[in-house]
Scaffold this motif. Structure first.
Motif, PDB file in Angstrom:
ATOM      1  N   MET A 277      43.452  54.273  38.940  1.00 42.96           N
ATOM      2  CA  MET A 277      43.692  53.084  39.742  1.00 42.96           C
ATOM      3  C   MET A 277      45.037  52.458  39.359  1.00 42.96           C
ATOM      4  O   MET A 277      45.338  52.310  38.166  1.00 42.96           O
ATOM      5  N   ILE A 278      45.825  52.103  40.363  1.00 47.99           N
ATOM      6  CA  ILE A 278      47.134  51.504  40.095  1.00 47.99           C
ATOM      7  C   ILE A 278      46.931  50.094  39.529  1.00 47.99           C
ATOM      8  O   ILE A 278      46.222  49.286  40.128  1.00 47.99           O
ATOM      9  N   PRO A 279      47.528  49.779  38.391  1.00 47.01           N
ATOM     10  CA  PRO A 279      47.309  48.479  37.744  1.00 47.01           C
ATOM     11  C   PRO A 279      48.142  47.357  38.357  1.00 47.01           C
ATOM     12  O   PRO A 279      48.931  46.695  37.683  1.00 47.01           O
ATOM     13  N   ILE A 280      47.952  47.151  39.649  1.00 44.15           N
ATOM     14  CA  ILE A 280      48.680  46.112  40.385  1.00 44.15           C
ATOM     15  C   ILE A 280      47.662  45.335  41.210  1.00 44.15           C
ATOM     16  O   ILE A 280      46.775  45.931  41.833  1.00 44.15           O
ATOM     17  N   ARG A 281      47.791  44.028  41.245  1.00 44.61           N
ATOM     18  CA  ARG A 281      46.898  43.190  42.055  1.00 44.61           C
ATOM     19  C   ARG A 281      47.466  43.100  43.473  1.00 44.61           C
ATOM     20  O   ARG A 281      48.528  42.539  43.697  1.00 44.61           O
ATOM     21  N   TYR A 282      46.737  43.650  44.415  1.00 48.00           N
ATOM     22  CA  TYR A 282      47.169  43.613  45.809  1.00 48.00           C
ATOM     23  C   TYR A 282      46.361  42.566  46.574  1.00 48.00           C
ATOM     24  O   TYR A 282      45.161  42.408  46.354  1.00 48.00           O
ATOM     25  N   VAL A 283      47.042  41.882  47.489  1.00 49.48           N
ATOM     26  CA  VAL A 283      46.394  40.953  48.409  1.00 49.48           C
ATOM     27  C   VAL A 283      46.473  41.574  49.798  1.00 49.48           C
ATOM     28  O   VAL A 283      47.564  41.701  50.371  1.00 49.48           O
TER      29      VAL A 283
ATOM     30  N   ILE B 224      54.156  50.428  45.899  1.00 48.03           N
ATOM     31  CA  ILE B 224      54.296  49.097  46.476  1.00 48.03           C
ATOM     32  C   ILE B 224      54.097  48.079  45.355  1.00 48.03           C
ATOM     33  O   ILE B 224      53.007  47.984  44.783  1.00 48.03           O
ATOM     34  N   LEU B 225      55.148  47.335  45.047  1.00 45.77           N
ATOM     35  CA  LEU B 225      55.120  46.372  43.951  1.00 45.77           C
ATOM     36  C   LEU B 225      55.293  44.968  44.526  1.00 45.77           C
ATOM     37  O   LEU B 225      56.402  44.556  44.854  1.00 45.77           O
ATOM     38  N   PRO B 226      54.202  44.190  44.663  1.00 47.38           N
ATOM     39  CA  PRO B 226      54.349  42.828  45.204  1.00 47.38           C
ATOM     40  C   PRO B 226      55.060  41.916  44.196  1.00 47.38           C
ATOM     41  O   PRO B 226      54.649  41.808  43.049  1.00 47.38           O
ATOM     42  N   VAL B 227      56.119  41.290  44.655  1.00 47.99           N
ATOM     43  CA  VAL B 227      56.803  40.274  43.837  1.00 47.99           C
ATOM     44  C   VAL B 227      56.635  38.890  44.468  1.00 47.99           C
ATOM     45  O   VAL B 227      56.893  37.874  43.827  1.00 47.99           O
ATOM     46  N   THR B 228      56.225  38.872  45.734  1.00 45.12           N
ATOM     47  CA  THR B 228      55.787  37.654  46.423  1.00 45.12           C
ATOM     48  C   THR B 228      54.542  38.011  47.221  1.00 45.12           C
ATOM     49  O   THR B 228      54.251  39.191  47.444  1.00 45.12           O
ATOM     50  N   ASP B 229      53.818  37.010  47.652  1.00 46.69           N
ATOM     51  CA  ASP B 229      52.754  37.195  48.633  1.00 46.69           C
ATOM     52  C   ASP B 229      53.199  36.509  49.913  1.00 46.69           C
ATOM     53  O   ASP B 229      53.680  35.372  49.887  1.00 46.69           O
TER      54      ASP B 229
ATOM     55  N   GLU C 179      53.360  38.493  35.344  1.00 43.90           N
ATOM     56  CA  GLU C 179      52.416  39.426  35.962  1.00 43.90           C
ATOM     57  C   GLU C 179      53.139  40.635  36.536  1.00 43.90           C
ATOM     58  O   GLU C 179      52.706  41.783  36.366  1.00 43.90           O
ATOM     59  N   VAL C 180      54.261  40.388  37.232  1.00 45.17           N
ATOM     60  CA  VAL C 180      55.012  41.485  37.839  1.00 45.17           C
ATOM     61  C   VAL C 180      55.555  42.421  36.767  1.00 45.17           C
ATOM     62  O   VAL C 180      55.423  43.662  36.859  1.00 45.17           O
ATOM     63  N   LEU C 181      56.138  41.863  35.731  1.00 44.42           N
ATOM     64  CA  LEU C 181      56.721  42.693  34.672  1.00 44.42           C
ATOM     65  C   LEU C 181      55.641  43.488  33.942  1.00 44.42           C
ATOM     66  O   LEU C 181      55.849  44.652  33.585  1.00 44.42           O
ATOM     67  N   GLU C 182      54.480  42.867  33.724  1.00 42.85           N
ATOM     68  CA  GLU C 182      53.388  43.575  33.086  1.00 42.85           C
ATOM     69  C   GLU C 182      52.868  44.704  33.974  1.00 42.85           C
ATOM     70  O   GLU C 182      52.515  45.789  33.483  1.00 42.85           O
ATOM     71  N   SER C 183      52.833  44.481  35.277  1.00 45.15           N
ATOM     72  CA  SER C 183      52.407  45.546  36.197  1.00 45.15           C
ATOM     73  C   SER C 183      53.353  46.740  36.101  1.00 45.15           C
ATOM     74  O   SER C 183      52.909  47.896  36.086  1.00 45.15           O
ATOM     75  N   VAL C 184      54.644  46.474  36.064  1.00 42.95           N
ATOM     76  CA  VAL C 184      55.622  47.564  35.950  1.00 42.95           C
ATOM     77  C   VAL C 184      55.404  48.334  34.647  1.00 42.95           C
ATOM     78  O   VAL C 184      55.405  49.575  34.618  1.00 42.95           O
ATOM     79  N   ARG C 185      55.204  47.604  33.567  1.00 43.14           N
ATOM     80  CA  ARG C 185      54.993  48.253  32.269  1.00 43.14           C
ATOM     81  C   ARG C 185      53.749  49.138  32.292  1.00 43.14           C
ATOM     82  O   ARG C 185      53.768  50.287  31.822  1.00 43.14           O
ATOM     83  N   ARG C 186      52.663  48.628  32.853  1.00 40.78           N
ATOM     84  CA  ARG C 186      51.412  49.376  32.866  1.00 40.78           C
ATOM     85  C   ARG C 186      51.484  50.587  33.800  1.00 40.78           C
ATOM     86  O   ARG C 186      50.935  51.659  33.489  1.00 40.78           O
ATOM     87  N   VAL C 187      52.168  50.440  34.930  1.00 40.45           N
ATOM     88  CA  VAL C 187      52.364  51.599  35.812  1.00 40.45           C
ATOM     89  C   VAL C 187      53.162  52.668  35.081  1.00 40.45           C
ATOM     90  O   VAL C 187      52.854  53.870  35.158  1.00 40.45           O
ATOM     91  N   GLY C 188      54.168  52.238  34.342  1.00 41.00           N
ATOM     92  CA  GLY C 188      54.958  53.193  33.564  1.00 41.00           C
ATOM     93  C   GLY C 188      54.121  53.919  32.533  1.00 41.00           C
ATOM     94  O   GLY C 188      54.264  55.142  32.335  1.00 41.00           O
TER      95      GLY C 188
ATOM     96  N   GLN D  25      50.907  54.568  32.706  1.00 32.19           N
ATOM     97  CA  GLN D  25      49.916  55.450  33.332  1.00 32.19           C
ATOM     98  C   GLN D  25      50.536  56.603  34.105  1.00 32.19           C
ATOM     99  O   GLN D  25      49.983  57.706  34.145  1.00 32.19           O
ATOM    100  N   TYR D  26      51.675  56.338  34.741  1.00 30.89           N
ATOM    101  CA  TYR D  26      52.211  57.334  35.671  1.00 30.89           C
ATOM    102  C   TYR D  26      53.571  57.881  35.250  1.00 30.89           C
ATOM    103  O   TYR D  26      54.059  58.835  35.856  1.00 30.89           O
ATOM    104  N   GLY D  27      54.179  57.281  34.239  1.00 35.10           N
ATOM    105  CA  GLY D  27      55.401  57.835  33.666  1.00 35.10           C
ATOM    106  C   GLY D  27      56.450  58.196  34.681  1.00 35.10           C
ATOM    107  O   GLY D  27      56.918  57.352  35.446  1.00 35.10           O
ATOM    108  N   ASP D  28      56.797  59.491  34.712  1.00 36.72           N
ATOM    109  CA  ASP D  28      57.881  59.968  35.577  1.00 36.72           C
ATOM    110  C   ASP D  28      57.422  60.335  36.983  1.00 36.72           C
ATOM    111  O   ASP D  28      58.190  60.928  37.746  1.00 36.72           O
TER     112      ASP D  28
END
Length: 296
Positions: free
Chosen positions: A1-7, A21-26, A53-62, A64-67
């Protein structure tokens, strides 16, 4: 599961189908365009995402999914409304944690560039923002006012030229049929004029549509009448005929389009015009269904 909160619902351009898809605004900071239903749901009320939250999402995606991530799309409706400092921090995080990313893109409202000096646009390009999608919708000021776009020919022209000068590629969207019957000709002519003045790298056309009804549009544009399929083709022919583009990749292949057109302008202009003219002259019963109905 992608560690990003989607609305939900989440929107992105067709060409970002394989992007993270990386939400930086809603939502959308303008959200008054009467033809647009994308961000009208209550949960899509505009807000900037918390930076941490956004920066942590990027870190966690990195982690889990690396390259595996090659492209990133900054959502929702207009990421560039954020202060440049915040955008640069996000772009730097992407570069650090997702080193295989080769393209970062976002939507862009021209109005949101007015407060950004040219040096800041260059800074965003250097940090990795490579492509923006600008929903110009029309180059005609009367049409833009009638649909409460909040932009003008000049505001769109200035934004597109400034983005190009900063080295950020531009993908511009024009809405076929937005001016209705009364304003169709000037919509086509001035939209072509805007494209000629700015020479975007990419250009696409979509057909205006209203899955939830056209009441919002008609409340401000009471004389609006939809174009028939043939009238949409005639408007498109007028638009393409007036284009004087050098190396713009053109696509009319969204699910809303009745006729799929693809090419490079101006190299393929004659072929594209021949295709649209064949569609105009076709008998009524031989005309096309929209792309969505053909499974495209």
């Amino acid at each position: 599961m992608i560690p990003i909160r989607y609305v939900e619902p989440v929107f992105r351009p067709p060409s970002e189908a394989d992007s993270l898809i990386l939400p930086v605004t809603d939502g959308c900071s303008w959200n008054r365009c009467t033809f647009c239903e994308m961000y009208t749901a209550p949960q899509k009320k505009f807000r900037a995402r918390d930076e941490a939250e956004v920066l942590e999402s990027v870190r966690r995606v990195g982690q889990q999914y690396g390259d595996a991530v090659r492209r990133v799309f900054l959502a929702d409706g207009d990421a560039l409304v954020l202060p440049t400092r915040r955008l640069v921090a996000i772009l730097e995080a992407i570069r650090t944690h997702l080193p295989a990313v080769r393209r970062v893109a976002s939507y862009c409202l021209p109005r949101n560039l007015r407060r950004k000096p040219q040096a800041e646009l260059a800074e965003l390009a250097a940090a990795g923002l490579g492509l923006v999608y600008v929903g110009a919708e029309s180059g005609d000021d009367q049409v833009l006012a009638a649909v409460d776009k909040g932009e003008t020919f000049e505001s769109a022209r200035e934004a597109l030229l400034r983005l190009g000068a900063a080295g950020i590629r531009r993908s511009v969207m024009i809405l076929n049929g937005l001016g209705g019957r009364a304003l169709s000709a000037q919509h086509a002519d001035n939209s072509a004029r805007l494209m000629n003045a700015t020479q975007p790298e990419f250009l696409s056309t979509l057909v205006v549509s209203f899955p939830l009804g056209d009441e919002r549009l008609r409340a401000r544009f009471p004389g609006w009448e939809p174009l028939s399929q043939r009238e949409l083709f005639v408007e498109m022919e007028r638009f393409l005929s007036a284009l004087e583009l050098e190396r713009t990749v053109f696509r009319s292949d969204h699910a809303s389009n009745w006729l799929i057109l693809k090419g490079t302008l101006g190299a393929d202009k004659a072929r594209l015009l021949a295709e649209i003219r064949r569609a105009i002259s076709a008998p009524e019963d031989a005309r096309l269904r929209p792309a969505w109905a053909r499974g495209l």
